[in-house]
Design an enzyme around this catalytic site. Structure first.
Site, PDB file in Angstrom:
ATOM      1  N   ASP A  84       0.920  -1.206  -0.086  1.00 36.14           N
ATOM      2  CA  ASP A  84      -0.017   0.028  -0.102  1.00 36.14           C
ATOM      3  C   ASP A  84       0.911   1.171  -0.062  1.00 36.14           C
ATOM      4  O   ASP A  84       0.711   2.017   0.780  1.00 36.14           O
ATOM      5  CB  ASP A  84      -0.715   0.066   1.176  1.00 36.14           C
ATOM      6  CG  ASP A  84      -1.898  -1.160   1.270  1.00 36.14           C
ATOM      7  OD1 ASP A  84      -2.290  -1.456   0.234  1.00 36.14           O
ATOM      8  OD2 ASP A  84      -2.073  -1.566   2.501  1.00 36.14           O
ATOM      9  N   TYR A  91     -14.606  -2.641   0.765  1.00 34.43           N
ATOM     10  CA  TYR A  91     -15.652  -3.396   1.038  1.00 34.43           C
ATOM     11  C   TYR A  91     -17.098  -2.667   1.670  1.00 34.43           C
ATOM     12  O   TYR A  91     -17.308  -1.306   1.191  1.00 34.43           O
ATOM     13  CB  TYR A  91     -15.488  -4.694   1.764  1.00 34.43           C
ATOM     14  CG  TYR A  91     -14.461  -5.474   0.843  1.00 34.43           C
ATOM     15  CD1 TYR A  91     -14.742  -6.760   0.503  1.00 34.43           C
ATOM     16  CD2 TYR A  91     -12.998  -5.170   0.864  1.00 34.43           C
ATOM     17  CE1 TYR A  91     -14.061  -7.538  -0.027  1.00 34.43           C
ATOM     18  CE2 TYR A  91     -12.186  -5.941  -0.007  1.00 34.43           C
ATOM     19  CZ  TYR A  91     -12.649  -7.136  -0.308  1.00 34.43           C
ATOM     20  OH  TYR A  91     -12.007  -8.092  -1.138  1.00 34.43           O
ATOM     21  N   GLU A 119     -11.751  -0.924  -3.129  1.00 33.98           N
ATOM     22  CA  GLU A 119     -11.204  -0.182  -1.911  1.00 33.98           C
ATOM     23  C   GLU A 119      -9.984   0.735  -2.299  1.00 33.98           C
ATOM     24  O   GLU A 119      -9.687   0.615  -3.531  1.00 33.98           O
ATOM     25  CB  GLU A 119     -10.873  -1.260  -0.811  1.00 33.98           C
ATOM     26  CG  GLU A 119      -9.685  -2.431  -1.324  1.00 33.98           C
ATOM     27  CD  GLU A 119      -9.378  -3.249  -0.167  1.00 33.98           C
ATOM     28  OE1 GLU A 119      -9.961  -3.280   0.894  1.00 33.98           O
ATOM     29  OE2 GLU A 119      -8.650  -4.322  -0.690  1.00 33.98           O
TER      30      GLU A 119
END
Length: 322
Positions: free
Chosen positions: A42, A173, A209
């Site tokens: 990330d 989500y 996401e």
């Protein structure tokens, strides 16, 4: 996030139509070669005012990497020496996720999420620094939270200025991508902030996401990670995009299908050794846009590594990677 084509140099995108079908068979470009500390998850990347680069990531107490040239990356420890105490309200280990770095009003702002796997009892926090370097951050506390009674999940923050206002997209989500307006002085959302809905999938578990919103020309582009991360070579992450002339949406893909109805143009997906491309962010360097993301290296036991590719904008205003 990306439509059905990619750019050309260095074995970039080759689009070949399969006989008898209208489906495009896309060959995606490999990430740019890098050296040093490649392991990351990330990533958020920025070019600092001192001319160097820093990337923050999930792992550690917000793991840090630094570079002088965007090619060789060194492990620089963590953003914080120790987790702020309030993080433990959201998980037992004080483990933060998916940071987002930006610069405004003479300071660097580092947004991040604290949560536990499989729950939307989550919080987004923010820290500030004059230099943006690890070890210089002062935590400013919670920005926005979600609870199990909410239909959204307060993780994966991404901040953007738009028309003189400050916004934060977020979500994972739990019905997908949301957005709230922030107070530009504090960098935090008001208690009664309206929660806007930007993107979702047609069926549970609504696997979209990690938003990132970028302004280019007259459009705002919403990039997001679709499908499943965090399973090494079994990950199915891929990056899609939609756009809107209004920061609040609606965002649509190149066919006009709304992202709230499952739309989205494919920008990048796994290919060859580069599996599960996602967790993306976009940063500018000397007037050029770059896509940063992680992939799972199929030739290294699925280790998550840093991917960097240039973003090119087509004549019709859609991004493609090369």
């Amino acid at each position: 996030m990306k439509r059905l084509r990619l750019a050309a140099p260095l074995a970039a995108a080759v689009v070949a139509l399969l006989p008898g079908t209208a489906q495009a068979d896309v060959t995606y470009p490999d990430p740019q070669p890098i050296t040093g500390q490649e392991i990351i998850h990330d990533p958020t990347v920025i070019r600092l005012k001192n001319g160097g680069y820093v990337s923050y990531s999930t792992g550690g107490v917000i793991g840090a990497r630094t570079s002088k040239d965007r090619v060789h990356w060194d492990d620089a420890g963590n953003a914080f020496a120790e987790p702020p105490e309030w993080w433990y309200e959201y998980n037992d280990t004080g483990d933060p996720w998916a940071p987002d770095i930006s610069y405004r009003d003479g300071r660097y702002w580092l947004y991040y999420a604290v949560s536990s796997w499989g729950t939307n009892h989550s919080a987004i926090g923010v820290a500030t620094s004059r230099t943006g370097l690890p070890g210089t951050w002062t935590d400013q506390g919670k920005v926005f939270t979600s609870e199990t009674t909410d239909t959204w999940n307060a993780i994966d923050p991404a901040v953007i200025r738009a028309d003189g206002r400050l916004w934060m997209a977020f979500g994972s989500y739990w019905t997908g991508i949301r957005m709230v307006e922030l107070n530009p002085r504090t960098g935090k959302a008001a208690e009664d902030a309206t929660v806007h809905h930007l993107a979702t999938r047609p069926d549970a578990p609504y696997a979209v996401e990690g938003p990132e919103i970028v302004k280019h020309g007259r459009y705002y582009y919403l990039f997001a990670s679709y499908d499943a991360c965090c399973s090494g070579v079994n990950s199915t992450y891929k990056i899609k995009v939609g756009r809107s002339t209004d920061i609040e949406g609606p965002y649509v893909d190149s066919t006009g299908k709304p992202l709230l109805e499952g739309g989205g143009d494919l920008v990048l997906e796994g290919h060859g050794r580069y599996i599960g491309t996602g967790g993306q962010s976009v940063f500018e360097d000397r007037g050029k846009d770059w896509l940063a993301y992680h992939y799972y290296d199929a030739e290294d036991d699925g280790t998550p590594k840093l991917g960097l590719n240039r973003l090119h904008w087509t004549k019709t205003g859609w991004p493609e990677v090369f």
